[in-house]
Design a protein around this motif. Structure first.
Motif, PDB file in Angstrom:
ATOM      1  N   SER A 189       0.749  -1.063  -0.023  1.00 28.89           N
ATOM      2  CA  SER A 189       0.002   0.031  -0.085  1.00 28.89           C
ATOM      3  C   SER A 189       0.849   1.211   0.033  1.00 28.89           C
ATOM      4  CB  SER A 189      -1.094   0.095   1.340  1.00 28.89           C
ATOM      5  OG  SER A 189      -1.816  -1.074   1.208  1.00 28.89           O
ATOM      6  N   GLY A 190       0.352   2.355  -0.921  1.00 29.41           N
ATOM      7  CA  GLY A 190       1.239   3.488  -0.768  1.00 29.41           C
ATOM      8  C   GLY A 190       0.645   4.573  -0.217  1.00 29.41           C
ATOM      9  N   SER A 191       0.371   5.571  -0.807  1.00 28.64           N
ATOM     10  CA  SER A 191      -0.007   6.727  -0.031  1.00 28.64           C
ATOM     11  C   SER A 191      -1.623   6.516   0.639  1.00 28.64           C
ATOM     12  CB  SER A 191      -0.280   7.964  -0.863  1.00 28.64           C
ATOM     13  OG  SER A 191      -1.324   7.668  -1.837  1.00 28.64           O
ATOM     14  N   ASP A 192      -1.852   7.350   1.542  1.00 29.50           N
ATOM     15  CA  ASP A 192      -3.156   7.160   2.183  1.00 29.50           C
ATOM     16  C   ASP A 192      -4.473   7.923   1.537  1.00 29.50           C
ATOM     17  OD1 ASP A 192      -2.491   9.540   2.958  1.00 29.50           O
ATOM     18  OD2 ASP A 192      -2.416   9.176   5.019  1.00 29.50           O
ATOM     19  N   GLY A 193      -4.301   8.270   0.392  1.00 28.12           N
ATOM     20  CA  GLY A 193      -5.282   9.144  -0.294  1.00 28.12           C
ATOM     21  C   GLY A 193      -5.361  10.459   0.097  1.00 28.12           C
ATOM     22  N   ASP A 194      -4.345  11.388  -0.062  1.00 27.76           N
ATOM     23  CA  ASP A 194      -4.548  12.673   0.598  1.00 27.76           C
ATOM     24  C   ASP A 194      -5.196  13.601  -0.203  1.00 27.76           C
ATOM     25  OD1 ASP A 194      -3.703  14.890   2.012  1.00 27.76           O
ATOM     26  OD2 ASP A 194      -1.937  15.359   0.646  1.00 27.76           O
ATOM     27  N   THR A 195      -6.712  13.448   0.096  1.00 24.41           N
ATOM     28  CA  THR A 195      -7.813  14.253  -0.516  1.00 24.41           C
ATOM     29  C   THR A 195      -8.699  15.096   0.636  1.00 24.41           C
ATOM     30  OG1 THR A 195      -9.108  12.259  -0.337  1.00 24.41           O
ATOM     31  CG2 THR A 195      -7.921  12.514  -2.479  1.00 24.41           C
ATOM     32  N   PHE A 196      -9.236  15.933   0.234  1.00 25.46           N
ATOM     33  CA  PHE A 196     -10.058  16.566   1.320  1.00 25.46           C
ATOM     34  C   PHE A 196     -11.325  16.073   1.585  1.00 25.46           C
ATOM     35  CE2 PHE A 196     -10.822  19.096  -2.617  1.00 25.46           C
ATOM     36  CZ  PHE A 196     -12.208  18.948  -2.728  1.00 25.46           C
ATOM     37  N   GLY A 197     -11.598  15.130   0.633  1.00 30.76           N
ATOM     38  CA  GLY A 197     -13.156  14.433   0.950  1.00 30.76           C
ATOM     39  C   GLY A 197     -12.764  12.772   0.867  1.00 30.76           C
ATOM     40  N   GLN A 198     -13.839  11.937   0.987  1.00 29.67           N
ATOM     41  CA  GLN A 198     -13.705  10.719   1.055  1.00 29.67           C
ATOM     42  C   GLN A 198     -12.737  10.182   1.923  1.00 29.67           C
ATOM     43  OE1 GLN A 198     -16.186   9.429  -0.342  1.00 29.67           O
ATOM     44  NE2 GLN A 198     -16.241   9.053  -2.610  1.00 29.67           N
ATOM     45  N   ARG A 199     -12.723  10.498   3.153  1.00 37.00           N
ATOM     46  CA  ARG A 199     -11.439  10.338   4.004  1.00 37.00           C
ATOM     47  C   ARG A 199     -11.602   8.892   4.435  1.00 37.00           C
ATOM     48  NH1 ARG A 199     -11.321  15.710   7.671  1.00 37.00           N
ATOM     49  NH2 ARG A 199     -10.710  17.146   6.212  1.00 37.00           N
ATOM     50  N   LEU A 200     -12.824   8.266   4.493  1.00 37.54           N
ATOM     51  CA  LEU A 200     -13.102   7.042   4.932  1.00 37.54           C
ATOM     52  C   LEU A 200     -13.281   5.931   4.034  1.00 37.54           C
ATOM     53  CD1 LEU A 200     -15.317   7.799   8.180  1.00 37.54           C
ATOM     54  CD2 LEU A 200     -13.018   7.502   8.056  1.00 37.54           C
ATOM     55  N   ALA A 201     -13.072   6.279   2.910  1.00 35.29           N
ATOM     56  CA  ALA A 201     -13.223   5.109   1.754  1.00 35.29           C
ATOM     57  C   ALA A 201     -11.878   4.368   1.558  1.00 35.29           C
ATOM     58  CB  ALA A 201     -13.639   6.031   0.392  1.00 35.29           C
ATOM     59  N   ALA A 202     -11.078   4.655   2.547  1.00 30.95           N
ATOM     60  CA  ALA A 202      -9.652   3.837   2.401  1.00 30.95           C
ATOM     61  C   ALA A 202      -8.854   3.906   1.124  1.00 30.95           C
ATOM     62  CB  ALA A 202      -9.758   2.587   3.077  1.00 30.95           C
ATOM     63  N   GLY A 203      -9.019   5.008   0.486  1.00 24.31           N
ATOM     64  CA  GLY A 203      -8.517   5.147  -0.850  1.00 24.31           C
ATOM     65  C   GLY A 203      -6.953   5.576  -0.955  1.00 24.31           C
ATOM     66  N   GLY A 204      -6.202   5.208  -1.833  1.00 20.90           N
ATOM     67  CA  GLY A 204      -4.792   5.509  -2.055  1.00 20.90           C
ATOM     68  C   GLY A 204      -4.154   4.755  -3.163  1.00 20.90           C
ATOM     69  N   GLY A 205      -2.842   4.975  -3.083  1.00 19.83           N
ATOM     70  CA  GLY A 205      -2.133   4.269  -4.105  1.00 19.83           C
ATOM     71  C   GLY A 205      -1.702   2.890  -3.548  1.00 19.83           C
ATOM     72  N   VAL A 206      -1.279   2.036  -4.587  1.00 18.20           N
ATOM     73  CA  VAL A 206      -0.837   0.685  -4.403  1.00 18.20           C
ATOM     74  C   VAL A 206       0.195   0.189  -5.256  1.00 18.20           C
ATOM     75  CG1 VAL A 206      -2.740  -0.453  -5.503  1.00 18.20           C
ATOM     76  CG2 VAL A 206      -1.836  -1.759  -3.787  1.00 18.20           C
ATOM     77  N   GLU A 207       1.248  -0.297  -4.596  1.00 21.66           N
ATOM     78  CA  GLU A 207       2.389  -1.015  -5.645  1.00 21.66           C
ATOM     79  C   GLU A 207       2.499  -2.261  -5.721  1.00 21.66           C
ATOM     80  OE1 GLU A 207       7.325  -0.181  -6.303  1.00 21.66           O
ATOM     81  OE2 GLU A 207       6.041   0.746  -4.588  1.00 21.66           O
ATOM     82  N   PHE A 208       2.726  -2.871  -6.864  1.00 19.72           N
ATOM     83  CA  PHE A 208       2.810  -4.193  -7.248  1.00 19.72           C
ATOM     84  C   PHE A 208       4.256  -4.337  -7.561  1.00 19.72           C
ATOM     85  CE2 PHE A 208      -1.496  -2.996  -7.954  1.00 19.72           C
ATOM     86  CZ  PHE A 208      -2.292  -3.983  -6.878  1.00 19.72           C
ATOM     87  N   ASP A 209       5.021  -5.258  -6.908  1.00 17.32           N
ATOM     88  CA  ASP A 209       6.393  -5.482  -7.318  1.00 17.32           C
ATOM     89  C   ASP A 209       6.481  -6.974  -7.221  1.00 17.32           C
ATOM     90  OD1 ASP A 209       9.209  -5.916  -7.320  1.00 17.32           O
ATOM     91  OD2 ASP A 209       9.706  -5.167  -5.439  1.00 17.32           O
ATOM     92  N   SER A 210       6.335  -7.560  -8.680  1.00 14.22           N
ATOM     93  CA  SER A 210       6.445  -9.154  -8.848  1.00 14.22           C
ATOM     94  C   SER A 210       5.554  -9.662  -8.188  1.00 14.22           C
ATOM     95  CB  SER A 210       7.816  -9.530  -8.842  1.00 14.22           C
ATOM     96  OG  SER A 210       8.508  -9.203  -9.750  1.00 14.22           O
ATOM     97  N   ALA A 211       4.290  -9.060  -7.870  1.00 10.96           N
ATOM     98  CA  ALA A 211       3.121  -9.868  -7.027  1.00 10.96           C
ATOM     99  C   ALA A 211       2.631 -11.142  -7.938  1.00 10.96           C
ATOM    100  CB  ALA A 211       1.927  -9.000  -6.967  1.00 10.96           C
TER     101      ALA A 211
END
Length: 407
Positions: A189-211
């Protein structure tokens, strides 16, 4: 009646009043919605509440241990929850679409296997397969595939039991829907979704490294090229867009309900020196009544368009593989019409509804601002201009909307 791919209610679905359960969930979330939203913590407790209520498995066939409900019920649940907590409503709606996606993109046997596993584990699904995300790269190996790349935004990162993401197949570039277990190695999991809304949607970036990805978890093609997807598979786009519609309507209706109660409460507590924009209290002021009337019309008009689109979608799902491309295009256009109206209604209502309360609406104790922030964060990701262009091109030229999926 059983469910294979069309999402029609099967036997046993009538035994549970899902809308009552959704209303109870919304009432529970509303108790501390302001405090939770302001804290902005990962929604682990909220997902646990959804799981305990049974709402996560609402769409799964009863023969697989699920609720056996159809999309009309799922949409109503999303709208009801979103009225109390927009971010959790968005999380639930995204879960419904992604957990249903195997029925659109995978064969019936594989879809049934995935759905059985999901229901047994009560998985919460996250991710995102929007076309505007930079493609991840899926590389074949001797035992399956390896997934590499970074997805900028996915709903449910950090709390989802399974992710569905878009990846381009190495060598061909074909876009594919891929099911990933985030607990496996190579998923970060990457960033925690640095937005002013949708704070509880658990949105953010995700990285895949030879998953690692098993061959059986590559669901199918997401290609927009004509003829690649069947008309039934293409219904994935309007199905997802109507999730967006229900989210927007839920947020708008939730704020209207709270502002109405606040306005009614001022009958007994009104003070002449309160800094209101109009001379009389909201229940009597003609300008406030006009504002309420205009916003109620916007909400009801968008709701009526949404009902038309849902009716059309359910008819298309029932047709299954008998659906043709022209019928699919009409459903897609109706969904775009509904999304355009709902997006505009949500933005107008969450902006203007506070005017009838006045300066008191700015108090953080009310948390009215969360409705605007949640709605605006969502609508910025889904510009209404794109939907309007599709509707106009279909109206004027008969052009079928391109296959695009929302965030």
């Amino acid at each position: 009646m059983t469910v294979t791919a069309d999402g029609v209610t099967d036997a046993g679905a009538g035994q549970v009043d899902w809308l009552h359960i959704a209303r109870e969930m919304a009432d529970d979330l509303a108790i501390d919605a302001v405090e939770r939203e302001q804290a902005g913590k990962a929604p682990l407790d909220e997902v646990a509440r959804l799981r305990e209520s049974g709402l996560l498995t609402l769409l799964a066939p009863s023969v697989h241990g699920g609720g056996g409900a159809n999309w009309r019920t799922a949409y109503a649940a999303v709208r009801t929850v979103a009225a109390a907590d927009g971010a959790i409503g968005h999380l639930l709606g995204n879960h419904y679409f992604l957990s249903f996606s195997a029925r659109f993109f995978a064969g019936p046997t594989r879809a049934a296997r995935i759905e059985r596993d999901s229901t047994a584990g009560q998985w919460c699904w996250g991710g995102g397969i929007a076309s505007h995300e930079p493609p991840l790269i899926l590389t074949p190996t001797s035992g399956g595939y390896r997934l590499n790349g970074y997805q900028r935004y996915a709903t449910g990162v950090g709390i989802a039991d399974r992710l569905v993401v878009r990846a381009a197949k190495h060598g061909t570039g074909e876009p594919l829907a891929v099911l990933v277990d985030p607990a496996r190695s190579g998923v970060v999991s990457g960033s925690d979704g640095d937005t002013f809304g949708q704070r509880l949607a658990a949105g953010g970036g995700v990285e895949f490294d030879s998953a690692p990805v098993a061959a059986d978890n590559v669901l199918g093609s997401l290609s927009p090229d004509e003829g690649v997807l069947s008309p039934f598979s293409s219904l994935a786009a309007p199905t997802a867009r109507l999730v967006s519609v229900q989210f927007c309507l839920g947020v708008a209706e939730g704020l209207l309900a709270e502002v109405r109660e606040c306005g009614r409460g001022m009958r007994s507590s009104w003070q002449p020196f309160s800094p209101q924009p109009w001379p009389d209290s909201p229940p009597q002021d003609p300008y406030a009544l006009t504002a309420y009337g205009e916003l109620a019309v916007a909400a009801r008009a968008a709701s009526a368009l949404a009902e038309q689109a849902v009716d059309a979608l359910l008819r298309g799902l029932v047709q299954g593989e008998d659906l043709d491309y022209e019928e699919c295009a009409e459903i897609a256009v109706l969904a775009s019409v509904a999304e355009s109206a709902a997006s505009r209604a949500a933005q107008e209502i969450t902006t203007r509804a506070l005017e009838v309360i006045g300066a008191d609406a700015a108090s953080t104790r009310h948390g009215f601002d969360r409705f605007w922030r949640n709605a605006r964060t969502h609508t910025l990701r889904e510009p209404v201009a794109h939907r309007l262009r599709e509707v106009g091109d279909y109206f004027l030229n008969g052009a079928h909307p391109p296959f695009t999926l929302p965030s």
